[in-house]
Design an enzyme around this catalytic site. Structure first.
Site, PDB file in Angstrom:
ATOM      1  N   THR A 197       0.767  -1.187   0.079  1.00  9.94           N
ATOM      2  CA  THR A 197       0.078  -0.128   0.080  1.00  9.94           C
ATOM      3  C   THR A 197       0.866   1.288   0.131  1.00  9.94           C
ATOM      4  O   THR A 197       2.097   1.163   0.429  1.00  9.94           O
ATOM      5  CB  THR A 197      -0.829   0.078   1.243  1.00  9.94           C
ATOM      6  OG1 THR A 197      -1.798  -1.020   0.987  1.00  9.94           O
ATOM      7  CG2 THR A 197      -1.627   1.121   1.454  1.00  9.94           C
ATOM      8  N   ARG A 225     -13.993  -7.220   0.564  1.00 13.37           N
ATOM      9  CA  ARG A 225     -13.334  -7.114   1.521  1.00 13.37           C
ATOM     10  C   ARG A 225     -13.105  -5.522   1.560  1.00 13.37           C
ATOM     11  O   ARG A 225     -12.362  -4.998   0.704  1.00 13.37           O
ATOM     12  CB  ARG A 225     -11.963  -7.893   1.591  1.00 13.37           C
ATOM     13  CG  ARG A 225     -11.180  -7.852   2.903  1.00 13.37           C
ATOM     14  CD  ARG A 225      -9.891  -6.856   2.705  1.00 13.37           C
ATOM     15  NE  ARG A 225      -9.277  -6.676   3.822  1.00 13.37           N
ATOM     16  CZ  ARG A 225      -7.954  -5.915   3.963  1.00 13.37           C
ATOM     17  NH1 ARG A 225      -7.636  -5.261   2.738  1.00 13.37           N
ATOM     18  NH2 ARG A 225      -7.287  -6.076   5.200  1.00 13.37           N
ATOM     19  N   ILE A 226     -13.063  -5.076   2.715  1.00 16.35           N
ATOM     20  CA  ILE A 226     -12.692  -3.611   3.086  1.00 16.35           C
ATOM     21  C   ILE A 226     -11.592  -3.475   3.971  1.00 16.35           C
ATOM     22  O   ILE A 226     -11.866  -3.942   5.102  1.00 16.35           O
ATOM     23  CB  ILE A 226     -13.918  -2.637   3.270  1.00 16.35           C
ATOM     24  CG1 ILE A 226     -14.742  -2.498   1.862  1.00 16.35           C
ATOM     25  CG2 ILE A 226     -13.398  -1.126   3.797  1.00 16.35           C
ATOM     26  CD1 ILE A 226     -16.094  -1.641   2.231  1.00 16.35           C
ATOM     27  N   GLY A 248      -0.174  -2.123   6.501  1.00 16.87           N
ATOM     28  CA  GLY A 248       0.179  -3.344   7.003  1.00 16.87           C
ATOM     29  C   GLY A 248      -1.068  -4.186   7.111  1.00 16.87           C
ATOM     30  O   GLY A 248      -1.928  -4.112   6.277  1.00 16.87           O
ATOM     31  N   GLU A 249      -1.228  -5.074   8.244  1.00 14.23           N
ATOM     32  CA  GLU A 249      -2.294  -5.983   8.261  1.00 14.23           C
ATOM     33  C   GLU A 249      -3.621  -4.881   8.560  1.00 14.23           C
ATOM     34  O   GLU A 249      -3.922  -4.658   9.859  1.00 14.23           O
ATOM     35  CB  GLU A 249      -2.084  -6.900   9.383  1.00 14.23           C
ATOM     36  CG  GLU A 249      -3.035  -8.098   9.526  1.00 14.23           C
ATOM     37  CD  GLU A 249      -2.741  -9.022  10.810  1.00 14.23           C
ATOM     38  OE1 GLU A 249      -3.710  -9.323  11.379  1.00 14.23           O
ATOM     39  OE2 GLU A 249      -1.488  -9.165  10.997  1.00 14.23           O
ATOM     40  N   GLY A 250      -4.498  -4.878   7.466  1.00 14.77           N
ATOM     41  CA  GLY A 250      -5.636  -4.064   7.638  1.00 14.77           C
ATOM     42  C   GLY A 250      -6.612  -4.256   8.785  1.00 14.77           C
ATOM     43  O   GLY A 250      -7.165  -3.462   9.621  1.00 14.77           O
TER      44      GLY A 250
HETATM   45  N1  ASP Z   1      -3.315  -2.130   4.989  1.00 17.78           N
HETATM   46  C1  ASP Z   1      -3.572  -2.613   3.759  1.00 17.78           C
HETATM   47  C2  ASP Z   1      -4.967  -3.433   3.922  1.00 17.78           C
HETATM   48  O1  ASP Z   1      -4.971  -4.331   4.779  1.00 17.78           O
HETATM   49  C3  ASP Z   1      -2.494  -3.522   3.064  1.00 17.78           C
HETATM   50  C4  ASP Z   1      -1.116  -2.905   3.377  1.00 17.78           C
HETATM   51  O2  ASP Z   1      -0.750  -1.800   3.921  1.00 17.78           O
HETATM   52  O3  ASP Z   1      -0.151  -3.426   2.480  1.00 17.78           O
HETATM   53  O4  ASP Z   1      -5.506  -3.433   2.873  1.00 17.78           O
END
Ligand code: ASP
Length: 328
Positions: A197, A225-226, A248-250
């Site tokens: 991202t 998915r959001i 990161g891990e959304g």
């Molecule tokens: N945060 C983003 C998501 O979960 C992924 C990312 O940051 O790479 O969609």
């Protein structure tokens, strides 16, 4: 007059064995985008215009996971999302589930400026894009060979992915742990190489903060998915004191309301920007959640933090500081 500051990110995560050429290509793009933002701030562009401008550049290049180069859903489609927030007046706009809008961040800006709402998704967002006359492209434009390959790997591994994790045989290591341990997200292993991202935060010479984040989400994500990126308060936030963009891990970022928490501890506890970032990364990522963020303050400071192996990032201030990096 406060000094300006800017930070950009191209995602948290990063395979410790990420090939040198890929590291260099990512740093080159971050440097180019940072330089665009610096010139704009020097010529008195407002923070909100700067974050949109910089994120558009990142969306247009396929290196990271936004716009062209977006991560693919389980069906091999793109469902992109973006958000933007102007700390001056706390105005915001967001979109999800767009598949033909060349620059989702600019559609989010239009939701903020030209609609009575804060957040539009899927067919409603696409319809609004057409009404506003934004540049639209065939959905194939966003899909890259690299990402089709990663989706295949993700399916073989039955994984939903958010970072770079395949150790590449024979490549030079950054010096971090050569074999990153397998991670579990919502019960599923995350173990394969995936794109990342993007985001930008800026404070202009008048002390106005802004933030923007754009993504294709997670590789092999479920349809519909959001993640955190379009959610104001989770992936993006800007107020009077700071601007924040997360990656990161959304699902973990949503649970921890990371972006808003940075602002909240500054507002309610009087913490400095870096102390707020450290507190949030250290305390708000429960259950092993992995994430990172960039932030600026209205005083012209810049800060970042992450609990992943690395985060693609760059930052600069009006006082002459500039840095582009990946690792700790
Ligand atoms: N945060 C983003 C998501 O979960 C992924 C990312 O940051 O790479 O969609």
């Amino acid at each position: 007059m406060a000094g300006w500051a800017i930070a950009v990110h191209g995602g948290a995560g990063v395979d410790p064995n990420l090939p040198k050429e890929r590291q260099e290509a990512a740093k080159k793009l971050l440097t180019r985008c940072l330089t665009i933002g610096i010139s704009a701030l020097r010529s008195s562009m407002s923070a909100i215009d700067v974050v949109e401008l910089v994120v558009r550049e990142l969306e247009t290049d396929p290196i990271f996971n936004s716009g062209r180069g977006s991560a693919l859903s389980e069906k091999g489609t793109v469902e992109m999302e973006a958000s933007i927030m102007d700390g001056a007046g706390r105005r915001c706009g967001a979109v999800s589930g767009v598949s033909t809008v060349k620059n989702p961040v600019s559609l989010a800006r239009l939701v903020m400026d030209k609609s009575p709402h804060s957040y539009l998704a899927f067919s409603g967002a696409e319809k609004f894009a057409k009404q506003q006359g934004v540049e639209m492209v065939d959905t194939e434009y966003f899909i890259t060979e690299d990402n089709l390959g990663m989706l295949k790997l993700a399916k073989e591994a039955n994984s939903i992915l958010f970072d770079y994790r395949i150790p590449t045989v024979g490549s030079e290591s950054c010096g971090a742990a050569a074999e990153a341990p397998p991670m579990i997200m919502n019960g599923l292993p995350i173990s394969v190489y995936a794109p990342e991202t993007v985001g930008c935060v800026a404070v202009d010479g008048e002390g106005r903060c802004a933030a923007a984040t754009s993504t294709g989400g997670l590789m092999n994500k479920m349809i519909g998915r959001i993640g955190d990126s379009p959610l104001i308060g989770a992936g993006t936030y800007a107020g009077e004191l700071c601007g924040v963009s997360c990656t990161g891990e959304g699902e973990a970022i949503i649970r921890g309301t990371l972006a808003r928490d940075v602002a909240a501890v500054m507002e309610y506890k009087g913490l400095s920007l870096q102390a707020a970032v450290d507190l949030v990364i250290g305390k708000r990522l429960d259950g092993g959640g992995k994430a990172g963020l960039i932030a600026v303050s209205s005083k012209g400071e810049v800060a970042w933090g992450f609990n992943t192996v690395g985060m693609f990032r760059g930052c600069a201030t009006g006082e002459g500081f500039m840095e582009v990096g990946i690792w700790d």
